[in-house]
Each structure stands twice: as C-alpha cells, then as structure tokens.
Motif scaffolding. Structure first.
Motif, PDB file in Angstrom:
ATOM      1  N   ARG A   1       0.809  -1.214   0.000  1.00  0.00           N
ATOM      2  CA  ARG A   1       0.000   0.000   0.000  1.00  0.00           C
ATOM      3  C   ARG A   1       0.849   1.275   0.000  1.00  0.00           C
ATOM      4  NH1 ARG A   1      -0.375  -2.203   5.085  1.00  0.00           N
ATOM      5  NH2 ARG A   1       0.281  -0.913   6.862  1.00  0.00           N
ATOM      6  N   TYR A   2       2.213   1.102   0.154  1.00  0.00           N
ATOM      7  CA  TYR A   2       3.086   2.277   0.196  1.00  0.00           C
ATOM      8  C   TYR A   2       4.017   2.297  -1.004  1.00  0.00           C
ATOM      9  CZ  TYR A   2       1.669   2.496   5.132  1.00  0.00           C
ATOM     10  OH  TYR A   2       0.944   2.556   6.285  1.00  0.00           O
ATOM     11  N   VAL A   3       4.467   3.494  -1.291  1.00  0.00           N
ATOM     12  CA  VAL A   3       5.488   3.698  -2.310  1.00  0.00           C
ATOM     13  C   VAL A   3       6.457   4.736  -1.782  1.00  0.00           C
ATOM     14  CG1 VAL A   3       4.159   5.508  -3.487  1.00  0.00           C
ATOM     15  CG2 VAL A   3       5.901   4.243  -4.745  1.00  0.00           C
ATOM     16  N   VAL A   4       7.768   4.555  -2.069  1.00  0.00           N
ATOM     17  CA  VAL A   4       8.786   5.496  -1.628  1.00  0.00           C
ATOM     18  C   VAL A   4       8.742   6.721  -2.524  1.00  0.00           C
ATOM     19  CG1 VAL A   4      11.238   5.828  -1.167  1.00  0.00           C
ATOM     20  CG2 VAL A   4      10.219   3.558  -0.874  1.00  0.00           C
ATOM     21  N   VAL A   5       8.667   7.877  -1.887  1.00  0.00           N
ATOM     22  CA  VAL A   5       8.611   9.119  -2.650  1.00  0.00           C
ATOM     23  C   VAL A   5       9.889   9.307  -3.446  1.00  0.00           C
ATOM     24  CG1 VAL A   5       8.428  11.631  -2.477  1.00  0.00           C
ATOM     25  CG2 VAL A   5       6.991  10.163  -1.034  1.00  0.00           C
ATOM     26  N   ASP A   6      11.047   9.110  -2.814  1.00  0.00           N
ATOM     27  CA  ASP A   6      12.338   9.206  -3.496  1.00  0.00           C
ATOM     28  C   ASP A   6      13.113   7.927  -3.151  1.00  0.00           C
ATOM     29  OD1 ASP A   6      14.760   9.723  -4.598  1.00  0.00           O
ATOM     30  OD2 ASP A   6      15.144  11.592  -3.485  1.00  0.00           O
ATOM     31  N   ASP A   7      13.207   6.995  -4.124  1.00  0.00           N
ATOM     32  CA  ASP A   7      13.796   5.682  -3.855  1.00  0.00           C
ATOM     33  C   ASP A   7      15.305   5.646  -4.059  1.00  0.00           C
ATOM     34  OD1 ASP A   7      13.893   5.943  -6.548  1.00  0.00           O
ATOM     35  OD2 ASP A   7      12.834   4.075  -7.011  1.00  0.00           O
ATOM     36  N   SER A   8      15.961   6.786  -4.117  1.00  0.00           N
ATOM     37  CA  SER A   8      17.414   6.800  -4.282  1.00  0.00           C
ATOM     38  C   SER A   8      18.107   6.460  -2.959  1.00  0.00           C
ATOM     39  CB  SER A   8      17.873   8.175  -4.780  1.00  0.00           C
ATOM     40  OG  SER A   8      17.540   9.174  -3.827  1.00  0.00           O
ATOM     41  N   THR A   9      19.347   5.990  -3.022  1.00  0.00           N
ATOM     42  CA  THR A   9      20.134   5.639  -1.835  1.00  0.00           C
ATOM     43  C   THR A   9      20.827   6.869  -1.280  1.00  0.00           C
ATOM     44  OG1 THR A   9      20.537   3.380  -2.659  1.00  0.00           O
ATOM     45  CG2 THR A   9      22.040   4.227  -0.970  1.00  0.00           C
ATOM     46  N   ILE A  10      20.782   7.003   0.039  1.00  0.00           N
ATOM     47  CA  ILE A  10      21.448   8.120   0.711  1.00  0.00           C
ATOM     48  C   ILE A  10      22.820   7.640   1.190  1.00  0.00           C
ATOM     49  CG2 ILE A  10      21.335   9.766   2.614  1.00  0.00           C
ATOM     50  CD1 ILE A  10      18.306   9.517   2.524  1.00  0.00           C
ATOM     51  N   SER A  11      23.911   8.231   0.758  1.00  0.00           N
ATOM     52  CA  SER A  11      25.267   7.844   1.147  1.00  0.00           C
ATOM     53  C   SER A  11      25.789   8.776   2.221  1.00  0.00           C
ATOM     54  CB  SER A  11      26.203   7.863  -0.063  1.00  0.00           C
ATOM     55  OG  SER A  11      25.814   6.876  -1.007  1.00  0.00           O
ATOM     56  N   VAL A  12      26.411   8.165   3.271  1.00  0.00           N
ATOM     57  CA  VAL A  12      26.999   8.956   4.358  1.00  0.00           C
ATOM     58  C   VAL A  12      28.369   8.369   4.692  1.00  0.00           C
ATOM     59  CG1 VAL A  12      24.774   9.605   5.349  1.00  0.00           C
ATOM     60  CG2 VAL A  12      25.903   7.527   6.136  1.00  0.00           C
ATOM     61  N   ASP A  13      29.279   9.192   5.204  1.00  0.00           N
ATOM     62  CA  ASP A  13      30.595   8.781   5.694  1.00  0.00           C
ATOM     63  C   ASP A  13      30.595   8.909   7.216  1.00  0.00           C
ATOM     64  OD1 ASP A  13      31.855   8.176   3.213  1.00  0.00           O
ATOM     65  OD2 ASP A  13      32.035  10.324   2.817  1.00  0.00           O
ATOM     66  N   LEU A  14      30.664   7.761   7.892  1.00  0.00           N
ATOM     67  CA  LEU A  14      30.601   7.742   9.346  1.00  0.00           C
ATOM     68  C   LEU A  14      32.012   7.749   9.915  1.00  0.00           C
ATOM     69  CD1 LEU A  14      28.728   7.470  11.845  1.00  0.00           C
ATOM     70  CD2 LEU A  14      29.047   4.981  11.656  1.00  0.00           C
ATOM     71  N   LYS A  15      32.287   8.670  10.822  1.00  0.00           N
ATOM     72  CA  LYS A  15      33.584   8.770  11.466  1.00  0.00           C
ATOM     73  C   LYS A  15      33.517   8.132  12.867  1.00  0.00           C
ATOM     74  CE  LYS A  15      34.637  13.099   9.078  1.00  0.00           C
ATOM     75  NZ  LYS A  15      34.974  14.544   9.233  1.00  0.00           N
ATOM     76  N   PRO A  16      34.707   7.828  13.481  1.00  0.00           N
ATOM     77  CA  PRO A  16      34.705   7.249  14.837  1.00  0.00           C
ATOM     78  C   PRO A  16      33.958   8.148  15.818  1.00  0.00           C
ATOM     79  CG  PRO A  16      36.883   7.074  13.869  1.00  0.00           C
ATOM     80  CD  PRO A  16      36.075   7.933  12.932  1.00  0.00           C
TER      81      PRO A  16
END
Length: 713
Positions: free
Chosen positions: A668-683
């Motif tokens: 019943r749902y659809v993703v409004v923006d189905d692109s992947t979100i990339s992040v750089d995680l630091k310590p």
C-alpha cells in the motif's frame, strides 16, 4: 619418608616389565633386567645372591598385593621417576631422561593416599565460586618456579637413625628431582639411594648423578649427561661399578635409542669395558614384542630374552616370556613363562600361568590359576591356586625333590570412602605338611589429615606377634608425622632383627621455595583509532589473561615455550568499541621478545525516520511516523519503531548507503524518493536527520453501469 610413596607393584609391575610373586614369608620380584630379588618379613632390603638392594621404608604385603616405595620401583624397573606432590602425580619414563623419542615407555599415576592408589576427586565448586567464574578471570604465567625441599628424620627403636633429604619441582625451567638417605647405625654413617636429576626439555639437555641404572650393569653410581637430537635423547655417562666387584671400577657408556619406522624401536648401550646391551621393541595391534641381549666382559657372563603379548580380543590376551643367562662362574640359568587371561562370569576374569626357572642345575616349576571377581559395587574377590615343584641339582642322588601347593583367597571390601578392609586366607602344603595363615588389613581415614592402617591375624586380631600399626598425620606448615609399631625394619642391614618389635617414628617437613622462572615475553599497547590508550581491556594469550594499564600497555612474562593464540577478550570491550584486528598465533621460545599492538575502533551510529507524507508538504509532521518499515545500511537491516524512528548503533567507521528495503515494503506504500542516501561515518560520530518519505499508492475506482429489471419486464 618425604618423597617416598608406597605403590602397588602387583598392579603396575607388568606394565613396567617387573614380575612380583607372593611367597610364604614375603615375596620375590623379577626386575626388568631379569634379576630375581627376594624379601622376607623383617628384612630391610631386597636380596639376590650376594647382592643387596636397601629399601628406604619397609614394604607391605597386603593379600595378593605388594606395596613398595616408589624409588625402589624406579631402580627395579630402570625407569626415571618424577613426583609432583602438588597435583598428586607420579610419572615413570624410560632412563634416557626424556619420553619424546618413538617407543618411549611412560607410566603415569594420578592421585594417592596412604598405601592405596586412588584417583583424586575434583574439588566441589561453591555457589560463590560459580559467581566468580562468570567474571573474567585474570591469570599470567608464573614469575617463579616452585621447588619443594623436604627434610625427614627417622628413628627405629634401639637400632638406627635415618635422615632423608629431598627436592622436587623446577629450577631455571628444568624439571628437578633430588633424594638422598643418610643412615647411622652399627655400620656407621652411610649414604643410600642418592639421586639428582635435572632436565630442561626446551633447551634439550639434562644431567643425572648419584645412584643410577645401567642397562648393562644394573645399579651403578656416577653421572650422565643427555641431550636432544632429532627427537632422540641419547646420553653419555661415567659410572663406578659397585655391584660386580668389591672394588669400584670406572666405566664410560654411551646409550641411544632409534625409531626405525612407526612400530620398531632399537636401543643400545656400549661401555668402555666392552659391555654391550641391545634391545628391540616392536608393536602393532594386536601384537607387542620385546627382545634384548646383554653381553658383559668375558669373565662376567651374559643374558638374553624376549617377551611377547597377543591381544586376541579386548578381554582375551596371551603372553610369553623367556630369559637365559650365564653368570661369572659359568652357571647357566633360565626363566620361562606362558599364560592367558580370559573373561569369566560377568565382569570377572581368569588368568592361567605356567612358569619354569632353572639355576645351577636346580629347577622350579609352577602352575597357577587366578580369578578376579567384583562383588556388588563395594568389594573385590581374588582367588589364586598354585602348584609348585622344586628339584635340586642332586635330586636324583639324594632324593631332594619337593612338591607342594598353595591356595590364596583375598576379599577387599570398600566399606565407605574412609574405611577399606582386606581379608586374606592362605593355605600351604609342602611335602605333605600343611599350614594356614589368616590376615586382616584395615585402612582408616580418620580425618582429612590423619590415616591409620592395621595389620593383624584373624580371628585373633589381638595377637601381638602379628599386629602392626601405621599412623600418619599431616600437621600444618608442611609437617608430617609417621609412626609405625610392629616388626622392626632398620635403615641399615642388621645381623638379626627377626622377632624384634617396637616403634619406628619419622618426622618430615617440607618447605616451598621459589626460583626466578625463565621464558619468553609478549607485550604491546591497546589504542583506539585516534591513538588514545585504553585502560582495563583484557588481553588473552591462550589460557593466560591480563588487563591493560592506564597507558594501554599489557605484557606476559616468563611464558613457557609453545604456540599461543593472542587476542582481545571481546567481553571486556565497551559496547561502542570493536577490535580492529583478529587473533594472531605466536610461536614463543624462551628467548622470545614479541611486541604486538591492538587497535580498538570506537563505533558510531546513524539515526533517522520513516514517515507517510499525508499532507504532501515534503517534511515530517507529528503523527506521520510509520512502524515496521525495513531500512538498510549496506548489508545491515533494521526496522522503524512506532513513531517511525530507526537507528543503526555500534557501526564501524566507513561509508554507508541507506535505503528503504523496497522488496519488504507493504504494497500500500510507495517510496517518494527511492534513491540511496550515502553517508561517511567517522569514529564516535552520530549522524542524524536521515528521513525517508512514503506515500499511499494510488488506487483506481471503476464505475460500471448496472442494468435494472422489474418483474413486469
């Protein structure tokens, strides 16, 4: 005294190549070199012809069982003995100062108490100990080796004195054992059974001195040096022969043992006096074969023999043995034995044996059958019947022939963990003359520190001539008292002690001493990814564990040689950290100095929300959160909570791609923006504000015309 322990030679003798035999007045023992030694009640030594082997403490004949001190057993078998009193362990190994070469013989006995061998029970763990065991235990290699030194003083009433010196443990990482008995009596001061052994298996060298065993000459006094050579432990020794001639004679020998394949071992000893000893042992289930030849200088004789066993089934075995010898005066002798052991009824077993012994024209033959049967769970029954036939050299001329038989019955009852009874009845018949002897042996464990053993006639247990008592009590601080009453056995040989009765007292004290240990060293530092030291992190080296200090430093010193896994104990790391390296295997030698550092990575987190954008304003509003939506961060998956929030905790630093798991998204749902979100995680970083908007999937409504009809139509 101190290191002297009474062992059941009847039980362990066959595995060591020693054959004991109970007689009317005592017992006989055929040692590993074929010599027949004899002992009778009241004699302080074993005798074989004009040869005497003093015993530091008197033996005990208990039914069919013969108990002899461990050091005398080592001399009779030609095996080396190591005693570990802390773990209650005795180890006998072949006299090459090592047991690593193929075919080495080794017998290990675990646990003991007075006069009866018993497996040491494991210590019960209390509830408090169980709680402690759940915490991380700390243990490091011992910085010092322990050496137990003992001094014992004994006195035999109206006869003589004895002083025993002993030591066992480690010195400079080498196994060390020392014993010496000094006596004073009618023969003045004497030194008996002195022996010193030191063996360092890692460096592959060792030394022995004192009373030793030679394959060619038996008991000798001297020194020998051994070394490791491709898995073998040869030795070279300098001896003074004291049992062959009245004057000591210098002798240098070389001994070696070589494995020829997986099942064949050849051993030899050569001396500067032209003495040569060779032996061959071969074993492959179900057969075991041992053969030897001893050649002495031409005026001293030679001997040879062979022994074989055949294991037909796990319960049925055949054995055969033969030795022949020529003495210094040219007298020939031989010994033969053949027998079979088979199961009988239930768990009982039956042993049938035939022996023949000849010496100087005289001969003795015997046939015996023995039955061993457990009775319930608390008793053992042993019955042995033997027929004897003796013929002297001049038997045909003088009619000196003798025949007889004896029947021995022994019942051992384990009345309780603290009480053990042995009842023995023996009937003898020789040349028509019959006799009977009954004996009761009782062992009491009066307390954890006190034990008492009584030997008496039966049913007249108060018969003073047969009564013997032995009391042993362990005081604190390593002090032990041993008190005997009965027939006296002096430390030195006496002209006549038969019939003499009285007390013998022994007082022994043991002191633990500590010697700096030797070994390798492993050290390092535990840091986080920013280079900051971490305190209180547990580092493991196999079974050893230590904690890092305020500077993040750890170390293991005096590590015994071997291969060890080195790792961080994960249970000691905070939840927001992770080890940045895996377990490493280290080969450590005595002179190793190894450094290995660990990196502990601080972990981060990513926080966000999944919502249904009902008003289509492109942002989250209160009440729009959706639960149960799967969100991915690379290969890691989580789901949103009731308010739509999600969290990835304890993530290692790096690049992550976040997306809605479309394959698990409700229809019943659809993703409004189905692109992947990339992040750089630091310590130690927390990334927030990640949002995924969903919308309701459009639904088509179809209205179709309906045709109505009436009854009139």
């Amino acid at each position: 005294m101190g290191p002297h322990l009474l062992l059941n030679i009847t039980s362990i003798g066959p595995a060591m190549g020693v054959v004991p035999e109970v007689t009317d007045s005592g017992f006989k023992i055929r040692s590993a070199d074929g010599t027949v030694w004899e002992w009778w009640q009241g004699n302080p030594a074993l005798e074989s012809g004009n040869r005497i082997l003093p015993m530091p403490i008197p033996p005990i004949k208990q039914g069919p069982n013969i108990y002899i001190d461990s050091e005398t057993i080592a001399l009779l078998t030609g095996l080396h003995m190591d005693v570990d009193r802390t773990s209650q362990r005795i180890q006998f190994s072949t006299p090459n100062l090592g047991s690593d070469a193929p075919g080495e013989r080794e017998i290990t006995l675990d646990g003991w108490h007075t006069f009866t061998m018993a497996k040491t029970r494991p210590k019960a763990v209390s509830s408090g100990d169980q709680q402690t065991s759940r915490r991380l235990p700390m243990s490091v290699p011992a910085s010092h080796d322990r050496l137990d030194i003992s001094l014992g003083i004994g006195y035999v009433q109206d006869l003589d004195w004895g002083i025993h010196l002993g030591a066992s443990g480690k010195i400079w990482s080498g196994d060390t054992n020392m014993t010496a008995l000094i006596t004073h009596g009618d023969n003045g001061a004497r030194l008996h059974n002195s022996h010193l052994r030191w063996l360092d298996r890692e460096s592959g060298r060792g030394i022995e001195a004192g009373d030793l065993y030679s394959e060619s000459w038996g008991l000798v006094r001297g020194v020998r040096y051994t070394w490791s050579a491709n898995g073998r432990w040869p030795y070279i020794g300098a001896y003074a022969k004291t049992n062959a001639t009245s004057n000591p004679e210098a002798l240098v020998v070389y001994r070696d043992k070589v494995g020829l394949g997986p099942n064949l071992v050849v051993q030899g000893e050569m001396g500067t006096d032209e003495s040569i000893y060779t032996s061959l042992s071969w074993g492959k289930d179900p057969f075991q074969v041992f053969a030897f030849r001893r050649h002495l200088p031409s005026d001293l004789g030679c001997a040879e023999g062979a022994y074989a066993t055949w294991l037909l089934t796990p319960e049925v075995s055949l054995f055969y043995g033969y030795t022949s010898s020529v003495s210094a005066d040219g007298a020939e002798g031989s010994f033969k034995t053949i027998g079979i052991r088979v199961p009988f009824i239930g768990k009982s077993s039956l042993a049938i044996e035939k022996t023949e012994h000849t010496q100087n024209g005289a001969s003795s033959k015997s046939k015996s059958i023995g039955l061993t049967m457990p009775v319930a769970n608390t008793a053992n029954l042993y019955i042995r019947y033997q027929e004897n036939e003796i013929a002297f050299a001049s038997a045909k001329v003088l009619g000196l022939e003798s025949t007889g038989n004896n029947l021995m019955t022994c019942l051992s009852i384990f009345a309780s963990p603290r009480v053990h009874l042995d009842y023995q009845i023996s009937r003898f018949s020789q040349d028509g003359r019959a006799s009977e002897q009954q004996q009761l042996i009782t062992s009491y464990r009066l307390s954890d520190h006190t034990s008492l053993q009584t030997i008496s006639g039966f049913p007249n247990i108060a018969d003073r001539n047969l009564l013997r008592l032995r009391l042993e009590h362990q005081f604190g601080d390593g002090i032990c008292l041993l008190l005997d009453y009965g027939r006296l056995s002096p430390y030195q040989s006496a002209a006549d002690v038969r019939g003499k009765r009285g007390f013998m007292v022994m007082l022994r004290r043991t002191w633990p001493t500590w010697v700096p240990a030797r070994g390798g060293e492993v050290s390092g530092i535990v840091l986080d990814q920013l280079g900051q030291p971490l305190e209180g992190i547990a580092v493991r080296l196999a079974n050893y564990t230590t904690l890092t200090d305020a500077k993040g430093h750890y170390s293991f010193r005096c590590v015994p040689s071997g291969r060890y896994p080195l790792s961080i104990a994960s249970e000691s790391i905070p939840a927001d950290y992770k080890v940045d390296s895996s377990t490493v295997d280290l080969d450590i030698a005595r002179d190793s100095r190894i450094t290995h550092d660990f990196s502990i990575v601080p972990l981060g987190c990513i926080l966000g929300r999944v919502y249904l954008d009902r008003n289509e304003n492109g942002k989250y509003d209160v009440g729009e959160g959706i639960s149960g939506i799967a969100v991915c961060a690379n290969e890691i998956v989580t789901s949103s909570r009731k308010d739509g929030s999600f969290a990835f905790n304890n993530l290692e630093p790096g690049r992550y791609g976040l997306r809605i798991a479309a394959e698990a998204l409700p229809a019943r749902y659809v993703v409004v923006d189905d692109s992947t979100i990339s992040v750089d995680l630091k310590p130690r970083e927390s990334i927030t504000g990640i949002e995924f908007a969903l919308a309701n999937r459009d639904k088509r409504v179809i209205i179709a015309p309906v045709e109505w009809r009436t009854e009139e139509q």
